[in-house]
Design a protein around this motif. Structure first.
Motif, PDB file in Angstrom:
ATOM      1  N   UNK B 247     -22.848  36.548  -9.029  1.00  0.00           N
ATOM      2  CA  UNK B 247     -23.756  35.398  -8.882  1.00  0.00           C
ATOM      3  C   UNK B 247     -24.119  34.832 -10.253  1.00  0.00           C
ATOM      4  N   UNK B 248     -24.466  35.723 -11.170  1.00  0.00           N
ATOM      5  CA  UNK B 248     -24.842  35.295 -12.526  1.00  0.00           C
ATOM      6  C   UNK B 248     -23.661  34.599 -13.211  1.00  0.00           C
ATOM      7  N   UNK B 249     -22.459  35.150 -13.034  1.00  0.00           N
ATOM      8  CA  UNK B 249     -21.279  34.515 -13.644  1.00  0.00           C
ATOM      9  C   UNK B 249     -21.044  33.118 -13.082  1.00  0.00           C
ATOM     10  N   UNK B 250     -21.148  32.965 -11.762  1.00  0.00           N
ATOM     11  CA  UNK B 250     -20.922  31.641 -11.161  1.00  0.00           C
ATOM     12  C   UNK B 250     -21.956  30.641 -11.657  1.00  0.00           C
ATOM     13  N   UNK B 251     -23.222  31.063 -11.695  1.00  0.00           N
ATOM     14  CA  UNK B 251     -24.267  30.171 -12.209  1.00  0.00           C
ATOM     15  C   UNK B 251     -24.001  29.803 -13.658  1.00  0.00           C
ATOM     16  N   UNK B 252     -23.626  30.791 -14.467  1.00  0.00           N
ATOM     17  CA  UNK B 252     -23.392  30.540 -15.892  1.00  0.00           C
ATOM     18  C   UNK B 252     -22.201  29.600 -16.094  1.00  0.00           C
ATOM     19  N   UNK B 253     -21.166  29.735 -15.254  1.00  0.00           N
ATOM     20  CA  UNK B 253     -20.013  28.831 -15.363  1.00  0.00           C
ATOM     21  C   UNK B 253     -20.450  27.393 -15.072  1.00  0.00           C
ATOM     22  N   UNK B 254     -21.220  27.200 -14.002  1.00  0.00           N
ATOM     23  CA  UNK B 254     -21.673  25.843 -13.665  1.00  0.00           C
ATOM     24  C   UNK B 254     -22.607  25.297 -14.749  1.00  0.00           C
ATOM     25  N   UNK B 282     -32.847  36.820 -17.805  1.00  0.00           N
ATOM     26  CA  UNK B 282     -32.260  37.556 -18.935  1.00  0.00           C
ATOM     27  C   UNK B 282     -30.730  37.670 -18.828  1.00  0.00           C
ATOM     28  N   UNK B 283     -30.201  38.147 -17.687  1.00  0.00           N
ATOM     29  CA  UNK B 283     -28.733  38.199 -17.618  1.00  0.00           C
ATOM     30  C   UNK B 283     -28.089  36.809 -17.591  1.00  0.00           C
ATOM     31  N   UNK B 284     -28.779  35.832 -16.993  1.00  0.00           N
ATOM     32  CA  UNK B 284     -28.207  34.481 -16.948  1.00  0.00           C
ATOM     33  C   UNK B 284     -28.132  33.890 -18.352  1.00  0.00           C
ATOM     34  N   UNK B 285     -29.180  34.071 -19.137  1.00  0.00           N
ATOM     35  CA  UNK B 285     -29.175  33.555 -20.511  1.00  0.00           C
ATOM     36  C   UNK B 285     -28.074  34.220 -21.328  1.00  0.00           C
ATOM     37  N   UNK B 286     -27.889  35.523 -21.127  1.00  0.00           N
ATOM     38  CA  UNK B 286     -26.843  36.240 -21.879  1.00  0.00           C
ATOM     39  C   UNK B 286     -25.452  35.725 -21.491  1.00  0.00           C
TER      40      UNK B 286
END
Lengths: 327, 327
Positions: B247-254, B282-286
């Motif tokens: 989930x975090x990876x998909x959000x970060x890609x977008x 925190x994980x999303x920012x990273x």
């Protein structure tokens, strides 16, 4: 500008497009007519200050050439554009891997050397501005200009204005992750749009599959090479078709994402690859339509100014530095 | 509004948040204070006209309840918000799969039935407007509000203004292709951001791996279920960690794609998933930092108004319909 307000002599401006290999100089009158051009190589290996000095020299060369051609015109401003990340409000060249700088106060350096007003902007934003104000996106409130050449970058036109962003770093559509965790990009990330879809990438990926040497076309030029690949794809060459399909898919993924977010009415294509015309637009429009849900896709068209868009935008910006009466 | 200009009674407005399962009504005074709330189920199965009639009924119920509470206040406008694609300028509900309409002139229908001015906007754009004008993005020129709940949608704040787009269809970040050709999305495309990263997707994907029944949390609520998954991920549950990482990876890609294009200064998170706070940020920012090249990432923060942001924005919009003197 672009309205021929008066026949009597007025101020002229120079425009310099500072690229990673060549510096392209031109002189423009206040009616937006290009009067002459002079190019020279960019002295990249000599370092940042040598590049700045070369800009100043090229400007002086342009002024001298104009004086010979029309002694009544006087150059009163310079419009400078460059690649990388550029903050046009602060006049800072933030970053360019090719030109080797970071946070360089380029506008003030050149302005001080010339004792003349200088504008600085990103080359592709400048091209997009020209298309928005006088070209293919004229009168369109929500549009995206995408320049596809050695790399890919874009200009966001929002409410009829070019978006500069929080620090002037807009439009890097070439590094939107079209294939996250896909092929490595020179930027250090993976799967960037331009890794698949720039003219250089199309030529490179085709060569790596066919083992043909560089320079498929008349000369060693990524744009021409990519055109050859596109022509071969149209003629049924399997490797060419696969490489070109992957380019179209990557572009369509990036454009679908932007459309979902910003709802543009029009997408304008510029840069070397746009010379392919319908061979580029038709499959791209089909793929973009297939990747959008619930909505009509934005129209896609080719820019009005081809390779001149950037310098034209730079000249406009320089003219704006002069009295409003001259615009 | 939100500045307590006067103590004497003035006009009030109703706000109705028309969702796929519930209609959430509220009454607001001109100082931006919420006076009361009334909710009811959305009669989705009864069809489009029944939904419109229920909006009108809920408005009358709110007016009656206000009259009992404070007979001196009179409701003078309605701020209506709904999901899907919405054209706020034309007052058209363009499309909603859940609510079953296409190109519905919702604003005029409700306005005619009430003989009162009505504003119509997208629910998430309304929430983003509240955050931009009075909340976490106040005073920030370039920002993105991202609401993560059952789905994911965003509000683009450009030059301090909410971007409406060419036909009002901005902000569909939930359907930006984060994993092109990835898992199928309900929209018909593949690999959409919300297929991995909405609260509903996190709960669903965790359940499908662990075969746990729906309703992991206190009640059957995608937001709460996702919070349970996030808590389990933090506690070391492998399946939860894997689902949350994706989930975090998909959000970060977008978000990386949007940052490359529009260069925001700030990203504000709202919706049910934002209750996870630092466990989300925190994980999303990273991950966002890792997916950006050459630039500082935008700041990420949690919205100020939580679940109230949408109705607050709707009330603001309704107040704007009244005389400027009342704002």
């Amino acid at each position: 500008m672009y309205i021929d307000k008066a026949e009597q002599p007025g101020p002229a401006v120079t425009a310099i497009d500072l690229g990673g290999t060549a510096m392209k100089g031109s002189v423009w009158d206040r009616a937006g007519r290009e009067l002459l051009r002079r190019d020279r190589p960019t002295p990249v290996a000599a370092g940042v200050l040598a590049i700045v000095a070369a800009v100043v020299d090229l400007h002086h060369e342009l002024v001298s050439a104009l004086h010979e051609q029309d002694p009544e015109l006087s150059v009163q401003a310079l419009g400078l554009i460059c690649p990388g990340l550029v903050d046009p409000r602060g006049g800072i060249a933030l970053y360019s891997a090719n030109l080797g700088w970071r946070d360089l106060p380029l506008r003030e350096l050149v302005s001080a050397a010339l004792a003349m007003p200088v504008s600085l902007d990103h080359d592709v934003r400048s091209a997009g501005r020209a298309e928005a104000e006088f070209g293919a996106a004229r009168g369109v409130s929500e549009a995206l200009y995408v320049q596809i050449g050695t790399g890919i970058a874009a200009t966001l036109i929002i409410g009829g204005e070019v978006l500069v962003g929080s620090r002037g770093r807009t439009g890097e559509i070439g590094h939107v992750p079209a294939r996250p965790d896909g092929e490595p990009c020179a930027c250090g990330q993976r799967g960037c749009t331009e890794t698949y879809a720039s003219a250089a990438a199309i030529a490179r990926r085709y060569r790596s599959r066919t083992r043909e040497p560089a320079g498929l076309g008349v000369e060693i030029d990524a744009g021409i090479d990519a055109e050859v690949v596109i022509a071969r794809a149209a003629a049924g060459d399997d490797a060419a078709r696969q490489v070109f399909d992957e380019a179209i898919q990557a572009l369509a993924i990036a454009l679908a994402g932007y459309t979902m977010l910003a709802d543009p009415e029009l997408i304008v294509l510029g840069g070397g690859l746009s010379r392919a015309g319908a061979l580029l637009i038709d499959p791209l429009a089909a793929e973009l339509t297939a990747r959008l849900t619930w909505r009509e896709p934005p129209r896609i068209t080719i820019g009005a100014f081809a390779a001149d868009a950037g310098r034209r935008g730079a000249a406009q910006a320089a003219l704006r530095l002069l009295s409003p009466a001259w615009q």
